[in-house]
Design a protein around this motif. Sequence first.
Motif, short mmCIF file in Angstrom:
data_model
loop_
_atom_site.label_atom_id
_atom_site.label_comp_id
_atom_site.label_asym_id
_atom_site.label_seq_id
_atom_site.Cartn_x
_atom_site.Cartn_y
_atom_site.Cartn_z
N TYR A 1 0.81 -1.22 0.00
CA TYR A 1 0.00 0.00 0.00
C TYR A 1 0.84 1.27 0.00
O TYR A 1 0.52 2.24 -0.71
CB TYR A 1 -0.92 -0.01 1.22
CG TYR A 1 -1.87 1.15 1.30
CD1 TYR A 1 -2.88 1.31 0.35
CD2 TYR A 1 -1.78 2.10 2.34
CE1 TYR A 1 -3.77 2.38 0.42
CE2 TYR A 1 -2.66 3.16 2.41
CZ TYR A 1 -3.66 3.30 1.46
OH TYR A 1 -4.54 4.36 1.54
N THR B 1 0.51 4.79 -2.23
CA THR B 1 0.18 6.12 -1.71
C THR B 1 1.27 7.14 -2.06
O THR B 1 0.97 8.32 -2.24
CB THR B 1 -0.02 6.08 -0.19
OG1 THR B 1 1.17 5.59 0.46
CG2 THR B 1 -1.19 5.19 0.19
N LEU C 1 -7.64 11.48 -1.97
CA LEU C 1 -8.01 10.73 -0.77
C LEU C 1 -8.93 9.56 -1.12
O LEU C 1 -8.80 8.46 -0.56
CB LEU C 1 -8.68 11.65 0.25
CG LEU C 1 -7.77 12.66 0.94
CD1 LEU C 1 -8.60 13.64 1.78
CD2 LEU C 1 -6.75 11.95 1.82
N ALA C 2 -9.87 9.80 -2.03
CA ALA C 2 -10.78 8.72 -2.43
C ALA C 2 -10.02 7.58 -3.09
O ALA C 2 -10.29 6.40 -2.85
CB ALA C 2 -11.84 9.28 -3.39
N ARG C 3 -9.02 7.94 -3.91
CA ARG C 3 -8.24 6.90 -4.58
C ARG C 3 -7.41 6.12 -3.57
O ARG C 3 -7.28 4.90 -3.65
CB ARG C 3 -7.34 7.56 -5.63
CG ARG C 3 -6.60 6.64 -6.58
CD ARG C 3 -7.40 5.61 -7.29
NE ARG C 3 -8.78 5.92 -7.57
CZ ARG C 3 -9.62 5.07 -8.16
NH1 ARG C 3 -9.20 3.87 -8.54
NH2 ARG C 3 -10.87 5.40 -8.36
N ALA C 4 -6.86 6.83 -2.58
CA ALA C 4 -6.10 6.15 -1.52
C ALA C 4 -7.00 5.19 -0.75
O ALA C 4 -6.57 4.09 -0.36
CB ALA C 4 -5.49 7.18 -0.58
N ALA C 5 -8.25 5.58 -0.53
CA ALA C 5 -9.19 4.70 0.17
C ALA C 5 -9.54 3.48 -0.67
O ALA C 5 -9.64 2.36 -0.14
CB ALA C 5 -10.46 5.48 0.52
N VAL C 6 -9.71 3.67 -1.97
CA VAL C 6 -10.04 2.55 -2.86
C VAL C 6 -8.93 1.50 -2.84
O VAL C 6 -9.19 0.29 -2.91
CB VAL C 6 -10.27 3.07 -4.30
CG1 VAL C 6 -10.19 1.94 -5.32
CG2 VAL C 6 -11.61 3.78 -4.39
N TYR C 7 -7.70 1.97 -2.74
CA TYR C 7 -6.58 1.02 -2.78
C TYR C 7 -6.42 0.21 -1.49
O TYR C 7 -5.65 -0.75 -1.46
CB TYR C 7 -5.27 1.76 -3.10
CG TYR C 7 -5.02 1.86 -4.59
CD1 TYR C 7 -4.57 0.75 -5.31
CD2 TYR C 7 -5.22 3.05 -5.28
CE1 TYR C 7 -4.34 0.82 -6.66
CE2 TYR C 7 -4.99 3.13 -6.64
CZ TYR C 7 -4.55 2.02 -7.33
OH TYR C 7 -4.33 2.09 -8.67
N VAL C 8 -7.11 0.59 -0.42
CA VAL C 8 -7.00 -0.19 0.82
C VAL C 8 -7.49 -1.62 0.60
O VAL C 8 -6.73 -2.59 0.82
CB VAL C 8 -7.74 0.50 1.99
CG1 VAL C 8 -7.80 -0.43 3.19
CG2 VAL C 8 -7.04 1.79 2.38
#
Length: 327
Positions: free
Chosen positions: A48, A52, A71-78
């Motif tokens: 991850y 990021t 931020l939304a893309r970072a959340a999707v990658y979780v």
Amino acid sequence: MGTELALYDAPPAKQPSGCFLSLPTSQEIQACWELCRLHNNIGFWVVYLPTTWSIALAYHAQSDLPGVAALARAAVYVPLCFGVKSLIMTIDDILDYDIDGLVERTKGRPIPRGAITLPRAWLFFALQSVIGIALALKLLSTRALYVSMPVWPLYVIYPTCKRWTNLAPVPLGAMFNIGVLMGWADLSLDGHIPWETLLPIYFGACLWTFTYETVYQHQDKVDDVKIGVNSPALLCGDYTIPITTATSIGFLGLLVYGGIANGQGWPYFVGVSIAGAMLLVKLAQTNIDNPHDCRDLFLGTVSVGQVILAGLVIDVVAQRLMDGIPL
């Protein structure tokens, strides 16, 4: 190697009862949890964090990119990175179960100890793959999918590496760090991917993987020699610390190069410097003949990556505030 493995056959596993397609037992659910390493999420972080970094680099370079999109893309990658990590860990345990049963550190893993049968583990891997591919098709851009495709075959190749090469961290690094390229590909406003910036950081991150994985493998070197398998620890031997110090410096140097190419400010370079000091000091203090030291350096990997991420975030936020650009 086949002869050596035959001399040290693993004890037969106790096979859980039930047919191939029956509902999982509580023992198998626990086994699947362990196959995914959900009890130890350092694997998630090392997949991850490079992703990021890429998102933060893209956010810095594209002033029109809204912070909420990053931020939304970072959340999707979780969930995606949890899935990637789980797939890698599961297929590694499936293809290496015979070796794992002969190594002190890994003989208690689910397949060698008989908590789940090999066919049922394959079924679990297939289910993960179907769900993972569906999520990737739904959540990733076409560009990011194309960027990731070259490393897909490595998911199956990597677990076989210790049988024929000492350089298993090379394909592992290629898999773990592909997010360096994917994050920006997902957020590119004009479709352009700055390879001249991202590739140096990607290769630097691969050197980082080689560093911590080589030291980590020293925990198993006695068993590896006995069984007759390969590892980077055996390849580097007593020169491990000088070699991994060199790969660490290469990692840091390539991060600096990529940062300069992307126009990063001083907070980023301070972050890289602090992370580098953490890594190099820990390497200098590591006794490769002490398994606890080797494991300790490996566990510190997450902090190194998080400090680099913090430098990126502070840099872009400060830059936008100074330039009057909305976050």
